[in-house]
Design an enzyme around this catalytic site. Structure first.
Site, PDB file in Angstrom:
ATOM      1  N   ARG A 150      13.334  73.743 -10.362  1.00 42.54           N
ATOM      2  CA  ARG A 150      12.598  73.762 -11.635  1.00 42.54           C
ATOM      3  C   ARG A 150      13.263  74.722 -12.604  1.00 42.54           C
ATOM      4  O   ARG A 150      13.442  74.421 -13.785  1.00 42.54           O
ATOM      5  CB  ARG A 150      11.145  74.156 -11.378  1.00 42.54           C
ATOM      6  N   ASP A 179      14.760  68.815  -5.946  1.00 43.74           N
ATOM      7  CA  ASP A 179      13.431  68.368  -6.386  1.00 43.74           C
ATOM      8  C   ASP A 179      13.626  67.418  -7.557  1.00 43.74           C
ATOM      9  O   ASP A 179      14.770  67.106  -7.918  1.00 43.74           O
ATOM     10  CB  ASP A 179      12.531  69.563  -6.753  1.00 43.74           C
ATOM     11  N   HIS A 240       9.626  63.635  -4.259  1.00 45.29           N
ATOM     12  CA  HIS A 240      10.301  64.663  -5.075  1.00 45.29           C
ATOM     13  C   HIS A 240      11.806  64.390  -5.150  1.00 45.29           C
ATOM     14  O   HIS A 240      12.625  65.286  -4.966  1.00 45.29           O
ATOM     15  CB  HIS A 240      10.020  66.060  -4.517  1.00 45.29           C
ATOM     16  N   ASP A 303       6.251  66.608   1.534  1.00 44.30           N
ATOM     17  CA  ASP A 303       4.981  66.763   0.804  1.00 44.30           C
ATOM     18  C   ASP A 303       4.908  65.770  -0.358  1.00 44.30           C
ATOM     19  O   ASP A 303       5.921  65.269  -0.845  1.00 44.30           O
ATOM     20  CB  ASP A 303       4.847  68.194   0.263  1.00 44.30           C
ATOM     21  N   GLU A 304       3.687  65.531  -0.796  1.00 43.17           N
ATOM     22  CA  GLU A 304       3.410  64.863  -2.074  1.00 43.17           C
ATOM     23  C   GLU A 304       4.272  63.619  -2.315  1.00 43.17           C
ATOM     24  O   GLU A 304       4.954  63.527  -3.337  1.00 43.17           O
ATOM     25  CB  GLU A 304       3.616  65.874  -3.219  1.00 43.17           C
ATOM     26  N   TRP A 444       7.333  78.743  -6.444  1.00 46.19           N
ATOM     27  CA  TRP A 444       7.633  77.538  -7.240  1.00 46.19           C
ATOM     28  C   TRP A 444       7.848  77.987  -8.675  1.00 46.19           C
ATOM     29  O   TRP A 444       7.025  78.725  -9.234  1.00 46.19           O
ATOM     30  CB  TRP A 444       6.461  76.554  -7.147  1.00 46.19           C
ATOM     31  N   GLU A 446       8.187  76.465 -11.767  1.00 51.35           N
ATOM     32  CA  GLU A 446       7.914  75.719 -13.003  1.00 51.35           C
ATOM     33  C   GLU A 446       7.690  76.654 -14.196  1.00 51.35           C
ATOM     34  O   GLU A 446       8.193  76.420 -15.289  1.00 51.35           O
ATOM     35  CB  GLU A 446       6.668  74.841 -12.851  1.00 51.35           C
TER      36      GLU A 446
END
Ligand code: ACM
Length: 504
Positions: A150, A179, A240, A303-304, A444, A446
């Site tokens: 990020r 990512d 991701h 994940d996700e 993380w 971001e």
């Protein structure tokens, strides 16, 4: 509490024994076990001591017995329990650090380094109270994560981060290298991953990005090795994956052209689970990754991962039918199990976020419990090793205070909450506690546009987590920690760390 008994993390056992030692600022170091590995550890210690003002210790010949100094020796039996334990003794005659491993010596020397760091005097001599310390860590996985996708920190910062981990006796650096918003590791077989996947076009038209070359990664691995930090690289799959798919759209279900993501979030386009070529690609990538990182673990994300593309893709549906799977969660389990088999063939072990439990995680997989600690309990009950990193205590992208803080992703995880964490959940049956390898703080990025801000979010919460992971549970005391932290922040000042100030 005396400042000299103030290391962070707090040693398991320490006691003042009366009197004090006077040590010259150029005190001699006697290496009683003269092996290349011990010399290397002492060399690293001297390098790490440099930011301490006005100290010039030097390694001298053992025969040239001078005045009081520091003796370093490897012993045949462990000074305490475990391979990272050490003994540190300070008497009127001198200092001795002993351990049965070089890791133990390193930690003993670091503790002594912190004791020296406490000294602010300008006098010619140091005066240090006599004490006996015997120390070993509570957990073997003492980790910190860093998302470099990020926002992208340069190699110099990655080294600084690893150095700061080591100074807190943390020993795992989880490097989140890929990512949606950027692919950050050079892969020779797939050059577009970094030619295309490492760069994104921001809303203002500026191009943002970067990546680490394999040569830079080797240097960082070596830098970490000298500090007893193992790097766990993360290559996110099956979700991701926008940056990788911008470079190689053929490994998605739709094959559409994609762009490296510029917004934060979770994206529907993921690696296709139906095409054989996707697995070939990921296996090739992981083979190169395995060659770069000597540690036993590789993190594969997990994940996700939305399943909407798989639900609507013929090849994915065909695979589900052929394998007799009941749903897309099981298709993800199949995906991860194939990757796990490849990692086993490479002599590596798989780590994944706790979603890889959905549909069944491969045998031998280590689970990072992030959604909540209960996921870690479930993993241990299924026979998996666990690293605890629940959002409730371990997310350092959360706010540190309710007001007047720079914009963060959300959440509220102040220093006290981190300090209160116990990686072994109270409802975990005792016989399963051995599955809890330790814990990790997640960073993380971001809302951390630069390295200054990364430091601000990490410190001093990392200091609290280091004590959670190293010190015996029964010795933990928040007031005592906060008291020691005041001095410790001066150590961080000398290391130019942009930590968040304590509020009274
Ligand atoms: C995660 O925070 N998505 C592991």
């Amino acid at each position: 509490m005396t400042p000299h008994l103030s290391p962070i993390p707090l040693p398991a056992k320490s006691r003042l024994t009366g009197n004090s030692l006077r040590l010259s600022r150029d005190f001699p170091i006697y290496i009683l076990t003269n092996t290349p590995a011990v010399l290397e550890v002492v060399g690293t210690f001297l390098e790490m001591l440099k930011p301490t003002a006005n100290l010039q210790p030097r390694v001298v010949d053992n025969d040239a017995k001078e005045h009081a100094g520091l003796s370093v020796s490897l012993t045949s039996t462990s000074a305490g329990q475990g391979i990272e334990s050490y003994a540190l003794s300070i008497t009127e005659k001198g200092v001795s650090v002993s351990a049965s491993t070089t890791a133990g010596l390193f930690y003993g020397l670091l503790t002594f380094g912190q004791i020296l760091f406490a000294d602010d005097a300008r006098s010619d001599e140091l005066t240090i109270p006599c004490m006996e310390i015997s120390d070993s860590p509570r957990f073997c996985w003492r980790g910190m994560h860093l998302d470099v996708s990020r926002h992208f920190p340069p190699t110099e910062f990655v080294k600084k981060y690893i150095d700061l981990l080591a100074r807190h006796k943390m020993n795992v650096f989880h490097w989140h290298l890929t990512d949606d918003q950027g692919w950050r590791i050079e892969i020779k077989r797939y050059p577009r991953l970094t030619e295309v996947g490492a760069w994104r076009k921001e809303a203002d038209g500026q191009v943002y990005g970067g990546f680490y070359t394999q040569q830079e990664i080797r240097e960082i691995v070596e830098y970490a090795r000298r500090r007893f930090v193992t790097i766990v690289p993360e290559i996110e799959l099956p979700g991701h994956a926008s940056a990788a798919l911008a470079a190689y759209p053929e490994y998605s279900c739709t094959g559409r052209p994609f762009e490296v993501a510029t917004q934060w979030g979770v994206f529907d386009d993921v690696y296709c689970a139906g095409k054989e070529n996707t697995f070939k690609f990921l296996e090739d990538v992981l083979t190169e990754v395995a060659e770069l990182f000597p540690g036993q673990y590789i993190h594969i994300g997990g994940d996700e991962c939305p399943k909407s593309r798989w639900d609507n893709h013929d090849l994915c549906q065909e695979r589900i039918r052929k394998l007799g799977l009941v749903n897309a969660d099981e298709l993800q389990a199949y995906f991860v199990s194939r990757i796990a088999r490849h990692l086993r063939n490479l002599g590596k072990r798989l780590v994944g976020w706790d979603e890889i439990l959905d549909g069944g995680a491969p045998e031998g997989a280590t689970i990072m419990a992030w959604r909540n600690a209960q996921k870690g309990v479930e993993a241990a009950q299924s026979g998996h090793d666990v690293v605890m990193t629940p959002m409730s205590h371990c997310y350092f992208d959360h706010y540190q205070e309710k007001e007047s803080e720079p914009k963060a992703i959300g959440g509220f995880t102040p220093l006290e909450t981190v300090y209160s964490f116990d990686p072994v959940p109270p409802d975990l049956p005792q016989e399963l506690a051995r599955h809890v390898l330790g814990a990790q703080g997640n960073v993380w990025t971001e809302y951390m546009p630069d390295t200054n801000h990364m430091e601000y979010m990490v410190f001093p919460r990392l200091c609290a987590l280091s004590e959670v992971l190293w010190s015996p549970h029964e010795t933990r005391s928040l007031p005592d920690f906060l008291d020691r932290l005041k001095l410790h922040l001066k150590r961080l000042d000398r290391l130019h760390v942009n930590y968040r100030r304590l509020t009274d």
